[in-house]
Design a protein around this motif. Sequence first.
Motif, PDB file in Angstrom:
ATOM      1  N   ILE A 193       0.840  -1.205   0.000  1.00  0.00           N
ATOM      2  CA  ILE A 193       0.000   0.000   0.000  1.00  0.00           C
ATOM      3  C   ILE A 193       0.874   1.254   0.000  1.00  0.00           C
ATOM      4  O   ILE A 193       0.627   2.210  -0.735  1.00  0.00           O
ATOM      5  N   ALA A 194       1.925   1.249   0.827  1.00  0.00           N
ATOM      6  CA  ALA A 194       2.824   2.399   0.899  1.00  0.00           C
ATOM      7  C   ALA A 194       3.582   2.594  -0.408  1.00  0.00           C
ATOM      8  O   ALA A 194       3.780   3.735  -0.865  1.00  0.00           O
ATOM      9  N   LEU A 195       4.003   1.503  -1.032  1.00  0.00           N
ATOM     10  CA  LEU A 195       4.715   1.598  -2.310  1.00  0.00           C
ATOM     11  C   LEU A 195       3.825   2.202  -3.386  1.00  0.00           C
ATOM     12  O   LEU A 195       4.267   3.046  -4.179  1.00  0.00           O
ATOM     13  N   VAL A 196       2.568   1.766  -3.421  1.00  0.00           N
ATOM     14  CA  VAL A 196       1.620   2.320  -4.398  1.00  0.00           C
ATOM     15  C   VAL A 196       1.400   3.803  -4.130  1.00  0.00           C
ATOM     16  O   VAL A 196       1.366   4.614  -5.060  1.00  0.00           O
ATOM     17  N   ALA A 197       1.262   4.165  -2.856  1.00  0.00           N
ATOM     18  CA  ALA A 197       1.035   5.572  -2.508  1.00  0.00           C
ATOM     19  C   ALA A 197       2.164   6.458  -2.999  1.00  0.00           C
ATOM     20  O   ALA A 197       1.933   7.538  -3.564  1.00  0.00           O
ATOM     21  N   LEU A 198       3.415   6.021  -2.819  1.00  0.00           N
ATOM     22  CA  LEU A 198       4.560   6.822  -3.272  1.00  0.00           C
ATOM     23  C   LEU A 198       4.554   7.017  -4.779  1.00  0.00           C
ATOM     24  O   LEU A 198       5.067   8.018  -5.281  1.00  0.00           O
ATOM     25  N   GLY A 199       3.970   6.056  -5.496  1.00  0.00           N
ATOM     26  CA  GLY A 199       3.912   6.181  -6.947  1.00  0.00           C
ATOM     27  C   GLY A 199       3.008   7.300  -7.415  1.00  0.00           C
ATOM     28  O   GLY A 199       3.192   7.831  -8.513  1.00  0.00           O
ATOM     29  N   PHE A 200       2.018   7.677  -6.596  1.00  0.00           N
ATOM     30  CA  PHE A 200       1.060   8.692  -7.003  1.00  0.00           C
ATOM     31  C   PHE A 200       1.261  10.032  -6.304  1.00  0.00           C
ATOM     32  O   PHE A 200       0.520  10.978  -6.560  1.00  0.00           O
ATOM     33  N   VAL A 201       2.253  10.113  -5.435  1.00  0.00           N
ATOM     34  CA  VAL A 201       2.570  11.388  -4.796  1.00  0.00           C
ATOM     35  C   VAL A 201       3.362  12.248  -5.767  1.00  0.00           C
ATOM     36  O   VAL A 201       4.312  11.784  -6.390  1.00  0.00           O
ATOM     37  N   HIS A 202       2.992  13.517  -5.871  1.00  0.00           N
ATOM     38  CA  HIS A 202       3.662  14.429  -6.795  1.00  0.00           C
ATOM     39  C   HIS A 202       4.997  14.892  -6.242  1.00  0.00           C
ATOM     40  O   HIS A 202       5.149  15.128  -5.044  1.00  0.00           O
ATOM     41  N   GLU A 203       5.955  15.025  -7.130  1.00  0.00           N
ATOM     42  CA  GLU A 203       7.253  15.571  -6.752  1.00  0.00           C
ATOM     43  C   GLU A 203       7.148  17.087  -6.640  1.00  0.00           C
ATOM     44  O   GLU A 203       6.403  17.733  -7.361  1.00  0.00           O
ATOM     45  N   SER A 204       7.924  17.640  -5.707  1.00  0.00           N
ATOM     46  CA  SER A 204       7.919  19.087  -5.535  1.00  0.00           C
ATOM     47  C   SER A 204       9.235  19.521  -4.915  1.00  0.00           C
ATOM     48  O   SER A 204       9.741  18.878  -3.989  1.00  0.00           O
ATOM     49  N   ALA A 205       9.788  20.609  -5.422  1.00  0.00           N
ATOM     50  CA  ALA A 205      11.047  21.132  -4.887  1.00  0.00           C
ATOM     51  C   ALA A 205      10.811  22.121  -3.753  1.00  0.00           C
ATOM     52  O   ALA A 205      11.735  22.464  -3.025  1.00  0.00           O
ATOM     53  N   GLY A 206       9.574  22.569  -3.578  1.00  0.00           N
ATOM     54  CA  GLY A 206       9.263  23.568  -2.561  1.00  0.00           C
ATOM     55  C   GLY A 206       8.813  22.942  -1.262  1.00  0.00           C
ATOM     56  O   GLY A 206       8.681  21.720  -1.145  1.00  0.00           O
ATOM     57  N   PRO A 207       8.576  23.769  -0.238  1.00  0.00           N
ATOM     58  CA  PRO A 207       8.095  23.265   1.052  1.00  0.00           C
ATOM     59  C   PRO A 207       6.667  22.742   0.937  1.00  0.00           C
ATOM     60  O   PRO A 207       5.910  23.118   0.042  1.00  0.00           O
ATOM     61  N   MET A 208       6.293  21.879   1.872  1.00  0.00           N
ATOM     62  CA  MET A 208       4.952  21.317   1.869  1.00  0.00           C
ATOM     63  C   MET A 208       3.920  22.377   2.214  1.00  0.00           C
ATOM     64  O   MET A 208       4.152  23.213   3.089  1.00  0.00           O
ATOM     65  N   THR A 209       2.786  22.347   1.536  1.00  0.00           N
ATOM     66  CA  THR A 209       1.671  23.193   1.927  1.00  0.00           C
ATOM     67  C   THR A 209       1.078  22.646   3.232  1.00  0.00           C
ATOM     68  O   THR A 209       1.330  21.501   3.609  1.00  0.00           O
ATOM     69  N   VAL A 210       0.282  23.459   3.905  1.00  0.00           N
ATOM     70  CA  VAL A 210      -0.286  23.043   5.191  1.00  0.00           C
ATOM     71  C   VAL A 210      -1.169  21.797   5.051  1.00  0.00           C
ATOM     72  O   VAL A 210      -1.021  20.837   5.836  1.00  0.00           O
ATOM     73  N   PRO A 211      -2.093  21.736   4.075  1.00  0.00           N
ATOM     74  CA  PRO A 211      -2.920  20.523   3.956  1.00  0.00           C
ATOM     75  C   PRO A 211      -2.085  19.281   3.639  1.00  0.00           C
ATOM     76  O   PRO A 211      -2.342  18.200   4.175  1.00  0.00           O
ATOM     77  N   TYR A 212      -1.085  19.450   2.764  1.00  0.00           N
ATOM     78  CA  TYR A 212      -0.243  18.310   2.403  1.00  0.00           C
ATOM     79  C   TYR A 212       0.607  17.867   3.593  1.00  0.00           C
ATOM     80  O   TYR A 212       0.778  16.668   3.841  1.00  0.00           O
ATOM     81  N   ALA A 213       1.125  18.821   4.362  1.00  0.00           N
ATOM     82  CA  ALA A 213       1.929  18.488   5.546  1.00  0.00           C
ATOM     83  C   ALA A 213       1.092  17.718   6.572  1.00  0.00           C
ATOM     84  O   ALA A 213       1.576  16.768   7.187  1.00  0.00           O
ATOM     85  N   ALA A 214      -0.172  18.131   6.738  1.00  0.00           N
ATOM     86  CA  ALA A 214      -1.054  17.428   7.677  1.00  0.00           C
ATOM     87  C   ALA A 214      -1.339  16.007   7.190  1.00  0.00           C
ATOM     88  O   ALA A 214      -1.321  15.050   7.977  1.00  0.00           O
ATOM     89  N   ALA A 215      -1.594  15.867   5.887  1.00  0.00           N
ATOM     90  CA  ALA A 215      -1.862  14.549   5.319  1.00  0.00           C
ATOM     91  C   ALA A 215      -0.626  13.660   5.436  1.00  0.00           C
ATOM     92  O   ALA A 215      -0.728  12.467   5.767  1.00  0.00           O
ATOM     93  N   TYR A 216       0.548  14.245   5.201  1.00  0.00           N
ATOM     94  CA  TYR A 216       1.792  13.479   5.305  1.00  0.00           C
ATOM     95  C   TYR A 216       2.046  13.040   6.751  1.00  0.00           C
ATOM     96  O   TYR A 216       2.426  11.891   6.998  1.00  0.00           O
ATOM     97  N   SER A 217       1.841  13.932   7.696  1.00  0.00           N
ATOM     98  CA  SER A 217       2.084  13.603   9.109  1.00  0.00           C
ATOM     99  C   SER A 217       1.197  12.441   9.558  1.00  0.00           C
ATOM    100  O   SER A 217       1.658  11.522  10.264  1.00  0.00           O
ATOM    101  N   PHE A 218      -0.078  12.473   9.161  1.00  0.00           N
ATOM    102  CA  PHE A 218      -0.989  11.395   9.529  1.00  0.00           C
ATOM    103  C   PHE A 218      -0.577  10.090   8.862  1.00  0.00           C
ATOM    104  O   PHE A 218      -0.538   9.026   9.497  1.00  0.00           O
ATOM    105  N   TRP A 219      -0.227  10.170   7.584  1.00  0.00           N
ATOM    106  CA  TRP A 219       0.156   8.983   6.816  1.00  0.00           C
ATOM    107  C   TRP A 219       1.420   8.343   7.382  1.00  0.00           C
ATOM    108  O   TRP A 219       1.489   7.124   7.589  1.00  0.00           O
TER     109      TRP A 219
END
Length: 250
Positions: free
Chosen positions: A132-158
Amino acid sequence: MMGNTASGQRYVRAWGLCLGLFIGFFLAFPYLVHGLVNVSGAAGTPAGPALAIVLAIYLKPVAYLIFAAAIAAIATARARSVGMPRKVGVCIALLVLADLPFGMVFGSHWGVSFATGLYMESPPVSLLAAVIALVALGFVHESAGPMTVPYAAAYSFWVSLLILLTAIGLIGFMFHFWPLFFGIGGIGLLKLLRTVDTLLRLLTFYPSVPLAVFAAASVHLALRSRDQTGRPTGASGFVTRVRKILGLQR
């Protein structure tokens, strides 16, 4: 965006190939053992079954460890490319490693279970969580900038769920191989660890609830990662992303 999609496709192909080779090896393993026993000249003798068990005990763990190492390299590289720490890839590899007993016993002669004391009491939950984690990483977008607040919250929970699943899996792993960790005199520590494990499983309704929540959190993480690109996060956008990574759409 095209670079992101291409990178995701390469990553999915890489870990998909590893998983395919892993499944293929374990399906073909009984035939491999049969061939080695015949080559050794032990076929049809009392030594034949014993040799088959010894080969299974020693060859399958090696193959499983190679698979876990390959997943570690792939997952760590992907985690870094999407702006996540290396610990994400390490946790995924540890989840795979936690189901080493399953890898040793699955598809083997009953004598392997008897000789090692390992039994398939439950499905490979840790391995499923790793997928499940491997599949999730496949669909996460790459970004060179800092995490947005909603994305940071989703990442912390995940990642919290990932660490929880890894911890429970490793505790179970230590139960199977407790003499290696605690020694013969470590019965007291083993009992304490078993109590902690029992409480964790009861409080979290392991494995069904954590796995279901982790799968949902993985989808949410992929959707929130689109905030990094400034693109819509709706279901249609996510479906487009899936189709691109699977090569169904350019």
